[in-house]
Scaffold this motif. Structure first.
Motif, PDB file in Angstrom:
ATOM      1  N   LEU A   1     -23.568 -52.702 -39.327  1.00 33.65           N
ATOM      2  CA  LEU A   1     -23.903 -54.071 -39.707  1.00 33.65           C
ATOM      3  C   LEU A   1     -25.004 -54.559 -38.776  1.00 33.65           C
ATOM      4  N   ALA A   2     -26.180 -54.823 -39.349  1.00 34.23           N
ATOM      5  CA  ALA A   2     -27.356 -55.182 -38.541  1.00 34.23           C
ATOM      6  C   ALA A   2     -27.540 -56.681 -38.366  1.00 34.23           C
ATOM      7  N   ASP A   3     -26.802 -57.484 -39.128  1.00 33.84           N
ATOM      8  CA  ASP A   3     -26.987 -58.937 -39.124  1.00 33.84           C
ATOM      9  C   ASP A   3     -26.394 -59.538 -37.847  1.00 33.84           C
ATOM     10  N   THR A   4     -27.211 -59.653 -36.824  1.00 32.03           N
ATOM     11  CA  THR A   4     -26.715 -60.141 -35.530  1.00 32.03           C
ATOM     12  C   THR A   4     -26.300 -61.614 -35.593  1.00 32.03           C
ATOM     13  N   ASP A   5     -26.935 -62.400 -36.468  1.00 32.88           N
ATOM     14  CA  ASP A   5     -26.526 -63.797 -36.616  1.00 32.88           C
ATOM     15  C   ASP A   5     -25.104 -63.886 -37.162  1.00 32.88           C
ATOM     16  N   TYR A   6     -24.807 -63.059 -38.157  1.00 30.69           N
ATOM     17  CA  TYR A   6     -23.450 -63.052 -38.717  1.00 30.69           C
ATOM     18  C   TYR A   6     -22.449 -62.563 -37.676  1.00 30.69           C
ATOM     19  N   LEU A   7     -22.775 -61.493 -36.982  1.00 28.00           N
ATOM     20  CA  LEU A   7     -21.868 -60.958 -35.971  1.00 28.00           C
ATOM     21  C   LEU A   7     -21.576 -61.985 -34.887  1.00 28.00           C
ATOM     22  N   SER A   8     -22.600 -62.705 -34.462  1.00 19.98           N
ATOM     23  CA  SER A   8     -22.414 -63.726 -33.437  1.00 19.98           C
ATOM     24  C   SER A   8     -21.526 -64.854 -33.950  1.00 19.98           C
ATOM     25  N   ALA A   9     -21.780 -65.315 -35.166  1.00 21.36           N
ATOM     26  CA  ALA A   9     -20.971 -66.393 -35.740  1.00 21.36           C
ATOM     27  C   ALA A   9     -19.527 -65.947 -35.946  1.00 21.36           C
ATOM     28  N   MET A  10     -19.337 -64.676 -36.322  1.00 21.95           N
ATOM     29  CA  MET A  10     -17.997 -64.143 -36.568  1.00 21.95           C
ATOM     30  C   MET A  10     -17.139 -64.179 -35.316  1.00 21.95           C
ATOM     31  N   LYS A  11     -17.763 -63.936 -34.156  1.00 20.05           N
ATOM     32  CA  LYS A  11     -17.022 -63.776 -32.907  1.00 20.05           C
ATOM     33  C   LYS A  11     -17.147 -64.982 -31.981  1.00 20.05           C
ATOM     34  N   ASN A  12     -17.602 -66.108 -32.515  1.00 18.21           N
ATOM     35  CA  ASN A  12     -17.715 -67.343 -31.758  1.00 18.21           C
ATOM     36  C   ASN A  12     -17.165 -68.503 -32.579  1.00 18.21           C
ATOM     37  N   THR A  13     -17.000 -69.645 -31.946  1.00 20.94           N
ATOM     38  CA  THR A  13     -16.440 -70.810 -32.634  1.00 20.94           C
ATOM     39  C   THR A  13     -17.225 -71.086 -33.908  1.00 20.94           C
ATOM     40  N   SER A  14     -16.518 -71.118 -35.041  1.00 19.52           N
ATOM     41  CA  SER A  14     -17.191 -71.202 -36.341  1.00 19.52           C
ATOM     42  C   SER A  14     -17.250 -72.622 -36.895  1.00 19.52           C
TER      43      SER A  14
ATOM     44  N   THR B   1       0.719 -41.376 -36.823  1.00 20.03           N
ATOM     45  CA  THR B   1       1.590 -42.290 -37.560  1.00 20.03           C
ATOM     46  C   THR B   1       0.834 -43.554 -37.966  1.00 20.03           C
ATOM     47  N   SER B   2       0.918 -43.901 -39.245  1.00 23.58           N
ATOM     48  CA  SER B   2       0.305 -45.135 -39.728  1.00 23.58           C
ATOM     49  C   SER B   2       1.250 -46.307 -39.547  1.00 23.58           C
ATOM     50  N   TRP B   3       0.689 -47.454 -39.249  1.00 18.16           N
ATOM     51  CA  TRP B   3       1.443 -48.697 -39.058  1.00 18.16           C
ATOM     52  C   TRP B   3       0.599 -49.839 -39.623  1.00 18.16           C
ATOM     53  N   TYR B   4       1.246 -50.934 -39.906  1.00 17.15           N
ATOM     54  CA  TYR B   4       0.521 -52.042 -40.534  1.00 17.15           C
ATOM     55  C   TYR B   4      -0.175 -52.926 -39.499  1.00 17.15           C
ATOM     56  N   TRP B   5      -1.354 -53.433 -39.881  1.00 13.17           N
ATOM     57  CA  TRP B   5      -2.116 -54.336 -39.031  1.00 13.17           C
ATOM     58  C   TRP B   5      -1.677 -55.786 -39.208  1.00 13.17           C
ATOM     59  N   ALA B   6      -0.997 -56.098 -40.309  1.00 13.29           N
ATOM     60  CA  ALA B   6      -0.708 -57.495 -40.660  1.00 13.29           C
ATOM     61  C   ALA B   6      -2.015 -58.294 -40.582  1.00 13.29           C
ATOM     62  N   SER B   7      -1.961 -59.509 -40.047  1.00 12.30           N
ATOM     63  CA  SER B   7      -3.162 -60.358 -40.071  1.00 12.30           C
ATOM     64  C   SER B   7      -4.246 -59.924 -39.094  1.00 12.30           C
ATOM     65  N   ALA B   8      -3.968 -58.960 -38.226  1.00 10.20           N
ATOM     66  CA  ALA B   8      -5.063 -58.388 -37.437  1.00 10.20           C
ATOM     67  C   ALA B   8      -6.095 -57.742 -38.359  1.00 10.20           C
ATOM     68  N   GLY B   9      -5.657 -57.352 -39.565  1.00  8.01           N
ATOM     69  CA  GLY B   9      -6.550 -56.770 -40.554  1.00  8.01           C
ATOM     70  C   GLY B   9      -7.513 -57.769 -41.176  1.00  8.01           C
ATOM     71  N   LYS B  10      -7.297 -59.050 -40.956  1.00  4.01           N
ATOM     72  CA  LYS B  10      -8.269 -60.041 -41.431  1.00  4.01           C
ATOM     73  C   LYS B  10      -9.649 -59.766 -40.839  1.00  4.01           C
ATOM     74  N   THR B  11      -9.675 -59.194 -39.637  1.00  6.57           N
ATOM     75  CA  THR B  11     -10.951 -58.884 -38.992  1.00  6.57           C
ATOM     76  C   THR B  11     -11.737 -57.845 -39.785  1.00  6.57           C
ATOM     77  N   LEU B  12     -11.040 -56.921 -40.432  1.00  4.16           N
ATOM     78  CA  LEU B  12     -11.699 -55.936 -41.287  1.00  4.16           C
ATOM     79  C   LEU B  12     -12.398 -56.617 -42.456  1.00  4.16           C
ATOM     80  N   THR B  13     -11.718 -57.600 -43.033  1.00  2.65           N
ATOM     81  CA  THR B  13     -12.301 -58.326 -44.165  1.00  2.65           C
ATOM     82  C   THR B  13     -13.509 -59.141 -43.726  1.00  2.65           C
ATOM     83  N   ALA B  14     -13.413 -59.780 -42.560  1.00  2.00           N
ATOM     84  CA  ALA B  14     -14.544 -60.557 -42.059  1.00  2.00           C
ATOM     85  C   ALA B  14     -15.770 -59.667 -41.881  1.00  2.00           C
ATOM     86  N   PHE B  15     -15.582 -58.492 -41.309  1.00  2.00           N
ATOM     87  CA  PHE B  15     -16.703 -57.566 -41.101  1.00  2.00           C
ATOM     88  C   PHE B  15     -17.286 -57.132 -42.445  1.00  2.00           C
TER      89      PHE B  15
END
Length: 362
Positions: free
Chosen positions: A258-271, A97-111
């Motif tokens: 996604l190989a850019d570890t600097d981006y991944l770190s910034a994405m998941k830490n205080t920006s 069953t499909s369901w909506y992510w709402a703003s949890a889907g913002k994480t998809l856009t960030a990635f």
């Protein structure tokens, strides 16, 4: 300049959707690749492990289930080391069953922004007008030119968030210079998908599917629930797959997505310094203070006190949840109806749920 590209689908499918500062936090440690299991694509196969084998407190399981039922949950998953420990469905929902992510889907856009930057299609320090065209806001050209992709990623565009979802220039109006005000604002966020489409020369959906979704065996689709915003729908298992990809820092079963570890770190830490509990469209636990959607108030203390300090999360309207805990190799997914507060993201349900989860897991 390419024209702004957005998805407009029929509205019969009504669902409620929903110059960078120094990174403040240290990156989270990488999990050991050998510890993580990755489910194969195109099959329902997913290796399991029992709570008792993990020495979890099975006496606390019923209280956790009772809370989920009480709070109108549809799907609930816990992964440990990538393996399925819990997969519960309620109210005729199932693994297909499909369901909506709402703003949890913002994480998809960030990635996906990180993927586009890694490919060289854009740089998050670029002025947003480079991809959206001059006049994409109602600001003066001087103020508009201050806004970068980074500001859209960090909710620091400075524009008035009163018309929350609107993406047209007449409602994207000035309140403060970019980078000086934090406000949870869907309009500038939604336009990130047009940034990617115009930068890559591909439609947003095609780019997302080819660069991310299909590579890790997710299903799902983007759907405009209001004619402006773009919401992701998928199974709970697909949300869990994306959580596992992030737990393993952008690598899926040996394939680097996604190989850019600097981006991944910034994405998941205080920006930025304005909201210490916000990265690139991810919410962060364990910080000294936080700001929530719709308020210009800084609250002291952690975002979710009952959750582990190193947890980061995608939080969506009506309590769609994607929690990731690197220190424990955990991914937790909750999909369902509003748990009681009609919140855009963070709600008291997060803390209630982690009280029960902590008793169960520990």
């Amino acid at each position: 300049m390419k024209h702004l590209s957005l998805l407009f689908l029929p509205s019969f499918f009504l669902v409620l959707g929903c110059s960078s500062d120094e990174v403040v936090s240290d990156p989270t440690p990488d999990p050991e690749e050998s510890q993580l299991y990755f489910p194969p694509s195109g099959t329902a196969e997913w290796e399991t492990v029992s709570p008792s084998d993990l020495s979890w407190n099975t006496n606390a399981e019923q209280e956790l289930q009772d809370l989920l039922v009480e709070k109108s949950t549809k799907a609930f998953i816990i992964l440990k080391d990538g393996k399925m420990v819990v997969e519960w469905y309620f109210d005729e929902h199932d693994q297909n069953t499909s369901w909506y992510w709402a703003s949890a889907g913002k994480t998809l856009t960030a990635f996906t922004i990180g993927l586009a930057q890694e490919e060289g299609s854009l740089d998050i320090e670029d002025t947003s007008s480079d991809y959206l065209g001059e006049g994409w806001t109602g600001l003066t050209s001087e103020k508009e030119s201050l806004i970068t992709i980074w500001h859209q990623l960090t909710m620091t565009s400075g524009m008035d968030d009163a018309e929350f979802d609107c993406i047209t220039p007449e409602c994207l109006t000035y309140l403060a210079d970019a980078g000086t005000r934090w406000a949870y604002h869907n309009g500038p966020y939604t336009l990130l998908q047009s940034v990617v489409a115009n930068a890559s020369g591909m439609g947003w959906t095609n780019y997302f599917n080819s660069r991310l979704r299909d590579k890790i065996g997710m299903n799902g689709f983007w759907f405009s629930t209001s004619g402006t915003n773009n919401v992701y729908f998928s199974t709970a298992r697909s949300m869990a797959r994306f959580g596992l990809l992030n737990l393993n820092n952008g690598v899926w079963n040996g394939e680097t997505i996604l190989a850019d570890t600097d981006y991944l770190s910034a994405m998941k830490n205080t920006s930025q310094s304005l909201n210490k509990s916000y990265g690139y469209l991810w919410w962060l636990n364990g910080k000294e203070s936080y700001r929530g959607p719709g308020l210009q108030i800084e609250f002291e203390g952690m975002l979710i006190p009952n959750a582990p300090d190193d947890m980061y999360a995608g939080l969506g309207k009506n309590d769609q949840k994607l929690y990731i805990v690197p220190s424990q190799n955990l991914v937790v997914v909750r999909m369902g109806e509003d748990a009681g507060e009609n919140s855009l993201g963070l709600s008291s349900f997060d803390n209630q749920l982690w009280e029960k989860l902590s008793a169960y897991i520990n």
